[in-house]
Scaffold this active site. Structure first.
Site: not given
Length: 409
Positions: A163, A300, A311, A332, A337, A396
């Protein structure tokens, strides 16, 4: 940065993208391309789909080789970006400009092209696998098709870091330009995981949000968040040195001030505060910008418990108590996403936020989680003059990437 293009659930173009996120609308709806999904196997049947997308109606030059959806979206976004930058149809626009590069990010690559041959092989045998399978499903088919279609002869690479792929592609493009390896680079990301097998994999991973109303499903930083909403899309941006832009007589939209990246080196799916802090601090250091100079952060913000908590903690560690009142948002919440494309789409949103002096909201943040308290600009955007925006992408594999963007006076 002199040109931008986007294909998102809000439609084709940066204008509909900005209109959607600035007004706090949701682009999440029931997925049409996968047909009727059995609720017994697919409790989540919605996402951020780019519906009604017709590449032949959008490209000015016919795409000679039929390619899969993520590549199609990248081609359309690239066409928009090159046109805005004054490069469409004349990529070597000046004798003083060297070959133009293409660096694109993708988390999953050509899913559509890779699934078909597997199905054919196991249902009909080896003869069902088409000879062009390798050429169509290799990861670099994304950047290579863009390069071929527009005649761009500079560096040609695909970045695959889940991502954070789109953000990493932009950061590495800026480095190539800064270090003299290229004058102009077309960069960004594209991803689509709405194939039967890939959507099943995401479903069985049990990280996708469940909600009765699709438009309320993506809830970053809300106390009731319960997972991400899968989406697709593409964004491509033209980066070039200030000297090149001035020589071509092109007005920049924004400036890439800094890029930072790090690896958690911890776990394939679980994020760490330390890794995210390292990426943000590296980005600020690269730009020579202090934390007090940042006016907005595009988070994010995937709406998973692990990501949002990590985060928010990392932001406070980097920005101190000011981090709790600094305007931040997760777009998002409206787009879902889009994996490897998300960082590039969010960079385009940051550019528009800088240009309009307006912070897009985090919708569905009805009860901001008290354990992850930042100013998420909940549900309604606000006017906020700004000069510098930070865009975060945490992926990830522990792949962290951040981009710092500056507006033009």
């Amino acid at each position: 940065m002199t040109g931008m293009g986007a294909v998102t659930p809000f439609g084709v173009g940066v204008a509909p993208l900005w209109n959607g996120v600035s007004t706090g609308r949701s682009g999440i709806d029931w997925i049409q391309s996968l047909g009727e999904l059995d609720p017994a196997h697919y409790p989540v049947r919605y996402g951020g789909e780019v519906a009604g997308f017709d590449v032949d109606a959008l490209l000015t030059k016919h795409c000679e080789v039929r390619v899969e959806k993520s590549v199609q979206m990248a081609l359309v976004a690239s066409q928009q970006a090159l046109e805005q930058a004054g490069l469409l149809g004349n990529p070597q626009a000046s004798s003083d400009v060297g070959p133009i590069g293409v660096i694109a990010g993708s988390g999953h690559g050509a899913c559509y092209e890779s699934e078909g041959p597997y199905e054919g092989f196991f249902t009909r045998g080896p003869r069902a696998v088409r000879p062009a399978t390798i050429a169509k499903c290799m990861f670099n088919s994304l950047s290579s098709n863009v390069s071929i279609h527009f005649g761009l002869t500079g560096p040609n690479h695909v970045i695959a870091s889940a991502c954070s792929s789109g953000t990493a592609a932009m950061g590495l493009s800026a480095i190539l330009i800064r270090d003299g390896f290229a004058d102009i680079v077309l960069c960004g990301g594209a991803d689509s995981a709405f194939t039967p097998m890939m959507f099943t994999c995401w479903t069985n991973m049990r990280v996708m949000a469940r909600h009765a109303e699709p438009k309320q499903a993506s809830r970053p930083f809300d106390a009731q968040r319960n997972g991400l909403v899968l989406a697709e899309g593409a964004a491509m941006l033209v980066l070039e040195s200030r000297e090149t832009a001035e020589r071509r007589g092109v007005q920049p939209l924004a400036t890439v001030l800094g890029y930072g990246t790090s690896s958690d080196a911890h776990h394939i799916t679980a994020p760490t505060v330390a890794g995210q802090v390292a990426a943000m601090r590296s980005c600020l250091t690269d730009a020579g910008v202090g934390s007090k100079q940042v006016d907005y952060i595009n988070l994010h913000g995937t709406a998973t418990h692990a990501n949002d908590q990590t985060e928010a903690t990392a932001v406070v560690e980097v920005f101190g108590r000011r981090g709790e009142s600094l305007p931040t948002s997760s777009t998002k919440s409206m787009l879902g996403h889009s994996l490897g494309a998300s960082g590039a789409i969010e960079a385009a949103i940051c550019v528009e936020a800088l240009r309009h002096g307006f912070v897009p909201p985090t919708i569905n943040c009805d009860t901001p989680d008290p354990d992850v308290g930042l100013d998420y600009v909940p549900n309604e955007g606000r006017t906020s003059p700004m000069r510098i925006a930070l865009s975060n992408s945490f992926a990830f594999g522990g792949n962290n990437a951040c981009l710092l963007l500056g507006g033009q006076k």
